[in-house]
Design an enzyme around this catalytic site. Structure first.
Site, PDB file in Angstrom:
ATOM      1  CG  ASP A   6      48.826 -15.185  67.617  1.00  0.00           C
ATOM      2  OD1 ASP A   6      49.083 -14.946  66.447  1.00  0.00           O
ATOM      3  OD2 ASP A   6      49.520 -15.900  68.257  1.00  0.00           O
TER       4      ASP A   6
ATOM      5  CG  ASP B  87      47.617 -11.039  72.356  1.00  0.00           C
ATOM      6  OD1 ASP B  87      48.227 -11.962  72.568  1.00  0.00           O
ATOM      7  OD2 ASP B  87      46.450 -11.341  71.605  1.00  0.00           O
TER       8      ASP B  87
END
Length: 266
Positions: free
Chosen positions: A11, A9
């Site tokens: 953010d 991922d």
């Protein structure tokens, strides 16, 4: 099963806003040193995939370390594969508009907020993501784009996303507003949906059980991995606090303070 790939991922895992999270470059290097193919997978609809290598290089991560899949690109791919002749009303970022147009679909909405609300005809599909310009006029025009046969597609339904200034509203605020005024349940393409999991494993050329998923959000990153049968690693640098894990109904295989500690489980 042998690990062959890592889904990482962005953010709250690699960066917050414009700032790299301490330890993230070292964590990515550890994944590569372990022989894992890396693919960054984000529910963001603001990440420009062409500019992405330069973005991560500016944060101390080699630009060629791995490819990227975004909720915007996944939504465009889904629509191109399943609804190639659809007229699409888009609600969201310039990147979402660009991805859908570049996939060969017909976009019937306008990006200029000063033109709203226009008297629009119902669209075949309303494709929505996080809209920074959400207001009454945008919602009014979006409502007019629906009729009984319109398909509602959401890039993702994230409630919030982490930045250097704290949590900010995610796509869920836009999706929720549309859902509330239309009564329609969206088809969600991004994490934690199987659409994203299937697309990424196909791009990597690996089975789900050969993937390590690393992310900060129990209800997107970890839930996607859990549903798909992937090994999951929760990092505590973003959306999830340690005390939230027990009552969530989602159980990560590993919990680490940051991506920089991922070497300890490899």
């Amino acid at each position: 099963m042998t690990r062959r790939a890592a889904i990482v991922d962005l953010d709250g895992t690699v960066w917050r806003g414009d700032e790299v999270i301490p330890g993230a470059p070292e964590g990515i290097a550890a994944l590569r040193d372990a022989g894992l193919a890396v693919r960054f997978v984000t529910n963001s609809t603001n990440v420009d995939r062409e500019a992405f290598p330069d973005t991560i290089e500016s944060m101390g991560i080699p630009g060629d370390v791995g490819g990227i899949s975004t909720a915007a690109s996944a939504t465009a791919t889904y629509l191109a594969e399943h609804h190639p002749d659809a007229e699409v009303y888009v609600v969201g970022s310039d990147v979402l508009y660009d991805e859908i147009r570049e996939a060969g679909l017909t976009v019937v909405s306008e990006q200029d907020p000063s033109s709203r609300p226009r008297d629009v005809a119902p669209a075949d599909v309303v494709a929505a993501g996080k809209a920074y310009d959400i207001d009454f006029d945008l919602l009014t025009e979006t409502l007019w784009a629906f009729d009984q046969g319109t398909l509602f597609v959401a890039t993702n339904a994230d409630r919030a996303f982490p930045t250097e200034d704290g949590l900010k509203p995610g796509a869920g605020c836009t999706i929720g507003a549309i859902q509330g005024m239309t009564g329609r349940e969206p088809l969600v393409v991004g994490k934690p949906s199987e659409h994203m999991a299937d697309a990424v494993t196909e791009q990597l050329g690996v089975a789900p059980g050969e993937c390590l998923v690393v992310g900060d959000n129990l209800h997107t990153d970890i839930l996607m991995g859990e549903r798909a049968g992937m090994e999951t690693v929760l990092v505590l640098t973003g959306a999830t606090r340690r005390e939230e894990i027990g009552g969530s109904g989602v159980e990560p295989d590993h919990v680490v303070d940051s991506l920089g500690e991922v070497a300890g489980i490899l």
